[in-house]
Design a protein around this motif. Sequence first.
Motif, mmCIF file in Angstrom:
data_model
loop_
_atom_site.group_PDB
_atom_site.id
_atom_site.type_symbol
_atom_site.label_atom_id
_atom_site.label_comp_id
_atom_site.label_asym_id
_atom_site.label_seq_id
_atom_site.Cartn_x
_atom_site.Cartn_y
_atom_site.Cartn_z
ATOM 1 N N LYS A 1 7.265 -12.490 -18.524
ATOM 2 C CA LYS A 1 6.229 -13.436 -18.952
ATOM 3 C C LYS A 1 5.252 -12.779 -19.938
ATOM 4 N N THR B 1 6.492 -15.043 -9.296
ATOM 5 C CA THR B 1 5.037 -15.109 -9.453
ATOM 6 C C THR B 1 4.410 -13.789 -9.009
ATOM 7 N N CYS B 2 3.174 -13.568 -9.462
ATOM 8 C CA CYS B 2 2.418 -12.375 -9.066
ATOM 9 C C CYS B 2 0.939 -12.741 -9.139
ATOM 10 N N CYS C 1 6.499 -10.590 -14.469
ATOM 11 C CA CYS C 1 7.439 -11.477 -13.779
ATOM 12 C C CYS C 1 8.587 -11.880 -14.700
ATOM 13 N N CYS D 1 2.268 -10.848 -17.726
ATOM 14 C CA CYS D 1 2.580 -10.085 -16.511
ATOM 15 C C CYS D 1 4.058 -9.705 -16.542
ATOM 16 N N CYS E 1 -0.083 -14.224 -12.759
ATOM 17 C CA CYS E 1 0.295 -15.585 -13.192
ATOM 18 C C CYS E 1 -0.108 -16.634 -12.165
HETATM 19 ZN ZN LIG Z 1 3.450 -12.910 -12.838
#
Ligand SMILES: [Zn+2]
Length: 493
Positions: A28, A46-47, A33, A31, A50
């Motif tokens: 992304k 996800t993290c 991901c 980030c 995001c």
């Molecule tokens: Zn993320």
Amino acid sequence: MTAQATQQRDLTVVIGLEVHVQLETDTKVFCGCSTDLADADPNTHTCPTCLGLPGALPVLNEAAVESAVKLGKAIDAEIPQQTRFHRKNYYYPDLPKDFQITQYDAPICQDGRLEIGVEGERREIGIERAHLEEDPGSLQHAGGNIETAEHTLVNYNRAGVPLMEIVTEPDFRSPKETRAFLAKLEEVLEYLGVFDSTRDGSLRIDANISLVPGEEVEESGAIGAATLAAANRTEVKNISSHKGAEKALAYEVTRQRNARRRGREIEQETRHWDESRGITVSMRSKEDEKDYRYFPEADLPVLKVADWTESIDIPELPEARRERFREEYGLDAEAASKLTSTKQVADFYEDVASDFDPGLAATWVADDLLGELNYRDMRIADIEGRLDDVRRLIELVDEGLITAKNAREVVLREMLDSRTDPDAVVESEGLGKTDDEAVAAAVEEAIEENPEAVADVEAGDDGAINFLVGQVMGKTGGSADPGRVNQLLRERL
Ligand SMILES: [Zn+2]
């Protein structure tokens, strides 16, 4: 002709596009991901960043910036020395931070252009800007649409996927031109290797459209800013394909013309393209730019791209390559166009043409291979690992080991349908051209078995020799060369 009818005829269509394209990066934009979301369960990519959790900070993805610079170079845009990011503030359940990181007053690409061809006419479409931003997540309305669903689920997998928003000048004069532009844009993006048109939702289009009185269009075709501002325009949202753009805008042209014919004002509004019903429907009124309270994204430093830009190269673009194919390989316009339809096709053609006759290579790649792939709804990317098999098939033809007809109609089809290699198909179908010894043996057999025909030939009946050729062909399963059989029979009798 009535005054009203004259007015109808003289209305000029003015369209501008905002195109969101998804950039092909592994991760992304802010980030780490993965963007490989095809079979991902909801909310697994996800993290904290995001998901917009407190304290999580964005880190800009270098690959996304490189893709943006490549696009800028391809559309001949100005890429400023430095660029920066802004926060666009609004609330929506798919936007966990309550703001989207985007670009506002300093987009990475400014003032570009793209040339299109429609019905033999070349037109240049101005591109006001192209900027980098993050995608929001997505909503899934359970058991219906936004109005009828029992409840709605949110999936943040897409949140933070890199997008480029490309904003054109209002330079389109017909819905057909928008379709040509989108096709061209997509072709260029795929050549740059920054875009995958087969990815779901990779292209999203909004369009502004208004009808301007013909007498206010300048001789050059330009339309003044005041005229444009005075014309009420509608914004059409939710278009997801080239064809959809043409259809939605054609619908909107008719709707606006009909409204004017009935003496109604065109309202400045946002309309939603309903693909399944083929109509546009009125949505909320459009927000103003000031409603978004844009302000600089303090978590990201100013991005200095000046020195970096120099070192980013772009490949030869489709139009230039088409031209070169015609000159270098002596191809006609149609073949050159087919062979440059994607970068992968063009690369494969050049690879084959370096080893075989360019004309033979063109027939095989443009007509036979692409034809059979197209029939199966496949692309060359789908057989990427098997291109050596296709080369081998062309080699078999080139060396005279199988006939072109068998190669095309049996081996290639079998290769694509059952994933077998060409030599195995030739072997299992017994398609190898029969060697001279076997043909000679078949000739002997035919002579022995048909004494009457032999007598006729010896008596000077030329028709009888064709009968014998037919017998030999039958014995060799059609793989012998009829001319050679004829010659052998004449030598023998
Ligand atoms: Zn993320």
